[in-house]
Design a protein around this motif. Structure first.
Motif, PDB file in Angstrom:
ATOM      1  N   LEU A  71     -25.685   1.687 -19.212  1.00 27.39           N
ATOM      2  CA  LEU A  71     -26.807   1.815 -18.275  1.00 27.39           C
ATOM      3  C   LEU A  71     -28.021   2.445 -18.935  1.00 27.39           C
ATOM      4  O   LEU A  71     -29.153   1.961 -18.812  1.00 27.39           O
ATOM      5  N   ASP A  72     -27.761   3.528 -19.655  1.00 26.53           N
ATOM      6  CA  ASP A  72     -28.837   4.278 -20.305  1.00 26.53           C
ATOM      7  C   ASP A  72     -29.624   3.393 -21.272  1.00 26.53           C
ATOM      8  O   ASP A  72     -30.865   3.305 -21.204  1.00 26.53           O
ATOM      9  N   ASP A 124     -21.680   1.583 -14.972  1.00 22.68           N
ATOM     10  CA  ASP A 124     -21.572   2.041 -16.359  1.00 22.68           C
ATOM     11  C   ASP A 124     -22.288   1.109 -17.332  1.00 22.68           C
ATOM     12  O   ASP A 124     -22.891   1.558 -18.306  1.00 22.68           O
ATOM     13  N   TYR A 125     -22.172  -0.210 -17.074  1.00 17.88           N
ATOM     14  CA  TYR A 125     -22.706  -1.205 -18.010  1.00 17.88           C
ATOM     15  C   TYR A 125     -23.539  -2.242 -17.270  1.00 17.88           C
ATOM     16  O   TYR A 125     -23.211  -2.621 -16.140  1.00 17.88           O
ATOM     17  N   LEU A 126     -24.599  -2.705 -17.915  1.00 14.16           N
ATOM     18  CA  LEU A 126     -25.415  -3.801 -17.380  1.00 14.16           C
ATOM     19  C   LEU A 126     -25.336  -4.994 -18.338  1.00 14.16           C
ATOM     20  O   LEU A 126     -25.566  -4.841 -19.542  1.00 14.16           O
ATOM     21  N   ILE A 127     -25.047  -6.155 -17.771  1.00 11.73           N
ATOM     22  CA  ILE A 127     -25.134  -7.399 -18.546  1.00 11.73           C
ATOM     23  C   ILE A 127     -26.272  -8.222 -17.945  1.00 11.73           C
ATOM     24  O   ILE A 127     -26.275  -8.495 -16.743  1.00 11.73           O
ATOM     25  N   ILE A 128     -27.269  -8.556 -18.775  1.00 15.79           N
ATOM     26  CA  ILE A 128     -28.374  -9.411 -18.325  1.00 15.79           C
ATOM     27  C   ILE A 128     -27.980 -10.842 -18.660  1.00 15.79           C
ATOM     28  O   ILE A 128     -27.971 -11.221 -19.835  1.00 15.79           O
ATOM     29  N   ASN A 129     -27.644 -11.627 -17.657  1.00 13.11           N
ATOM     30  CA  ASN A 129     -27.080 -12.956 -17.914  1.00 13.11           C
ATOM     31  C   ASN A 129     -28.179 -14.005 -18.093  1.00 13.11           C
ATOM     32  O   ASN A 129     -28.446 -14.814 -17.210  1.00 13.11           O
ATOM     33  N   ASP A 130     -28.778 -13.959 -19.284  1.00 17.14           N
ATOM     34  CA  ASP A 130     -29.817 -14.924 -19.634  1.00 17.14           C
ATOM     35  C   ASP A 130     -29.194 -16.094 -20.399  1.00 17.14           C
ATOM     36  O   ASP A 130     -29.565 -17.246 -20.215  1.00 17.14           O
TER      37      ASP A 130
END
Lengths: 211, 211
Positions: free
Chosen positions: B195-196, A169-175
């Motif tokens: 995601l989208d 459902d969700y993406l976290i880009i861990n920068d």
């Protein structure tokens, strides 16, 4: 303010390739002073306890026969066999806590995530990604635990895990760690603001506003 | 980190009874130093400008004939007639901004909200509630603008607005202003983690991670 009831908790599936920072983020969230009540689910396993591991704290240690009875009873929301050992997450470890208003983090891979989505469609899933493959490899080297060959194997496994990001459902880009922690907090806070959850918690208030 | 593209913006419908604190929350969000690019939609109206009101800043002022042509062209995502004047939100005021990655706040009532949901199903809707009717009434009195009779009329209108809370995606109970502002931030941040939206922004990164 009118007296509140509790909201039910939410089941969060959290997956990531090794080195993306998942464990640190989960730990940091649990240590926040103002988080919502949250537990990391404790898995069942048939492998032997390692030194220092406690039953009911790190794992529920059960024998193979017991695990297979639990499979046959559909007790698990996800389970897998890794070499000769079973690992799994029991409904019991989840459902009581959710009913008591406690959010549950399931720290599992994409295969477990697929099983949980099928059995508990209200679960929300979060995938944590590194900012680049180079950074992922750097982080694995910096741990200093593994040989270059092992790190290459981990990188292949990481890419395989990453290839399933679009199922979440969700993406976290861990920068940036603090930004990622804020994002994790926001996802959890926002779920608690949905009509469904707020109607549970503020039932008495909502009735009183319409009088 | 791989170069990012922009995410498209999100259309937020924000409704509340008078006195719930909607305008203050929107203003405080727009003044945050670390908010995402956001604009409040500017409505079209056929009423005459009041002293100090600027065309294109407070409203787009148009005459009745022009407004009716716009209705017939389906230019509005919502519109209403209040006594002899029209008010409406044009697609044009929204869609270019969304495409440019700017979130749009639509500050409208439940009737406008229903029209927008039907025409733009991807809109997210937020309803802001007071912590009690007593507090709502206190806030209306404290403004010092209205007679007790006018306040009673406003209270009736407020209850009518509140009766539509269950048509909204999210409820914010504005008991503590800072907490409510945090909650508004979280809703907007979380939408940008879906995601989208993340797939739009991090297209290049996601491709590079799978190489």
């Amino acid at each position: 303010m009118t007296q509140n009831s509790a909201q039910t908790g939410t089941l969060y599936i959290i997956s990531a390739p090794s080195g993306a920072g998942k464990s640190s983020l989960i730990k940091a969230y649990l240590n926040l002073s103002d988080n919502h009540p949250t537990k990391v689910s404790i898995s069942h396993t048939t492998r032997a306890p390692r030194p220092g591991e406690q039953h009911g704290e790190h794992y529920y240690f059960v024998d193979k026969a017991e695990f297979e009875v639990m499979i046959s009873r559909d007790d698990f929301v996800e389970h897998a066999q890794v070499y000769e050992n079973y690992y799994g997450t029991s409904r019991q470890a989840i459902e009581g806590n959710l009913a008591a208003g406690i959010d549950i983090f399931l720290d599992i891979d994409w295969q477990g995530a697929q099983q949980v989505r099928a059995k508990m469609p209200s679960a929300k899933s979060i995938f944590i990604l590194p900012p680049s493959l180079t950074e992922l490899e750097n982080r694995l080297f910096q741990r200093g635990q593994d040989s270059p060959e092992t790190i290459q194997k981990r990188m292949l496994k990481a890419k395989s895990e990453i290839s399933h990001y679009s199922e979440y459902d969700y993406l976290i880009i861990n920068d940036n760690f603090e930004q990622s922690l804020f994002e994790l907090r926001c996802i959890i806070q926002t779920e608690r603001l949905t009509l469904d959850k707020q109607s549970q918690q503020h039932h008495a208030l909502l009735e009183s506003l319409l009088k």
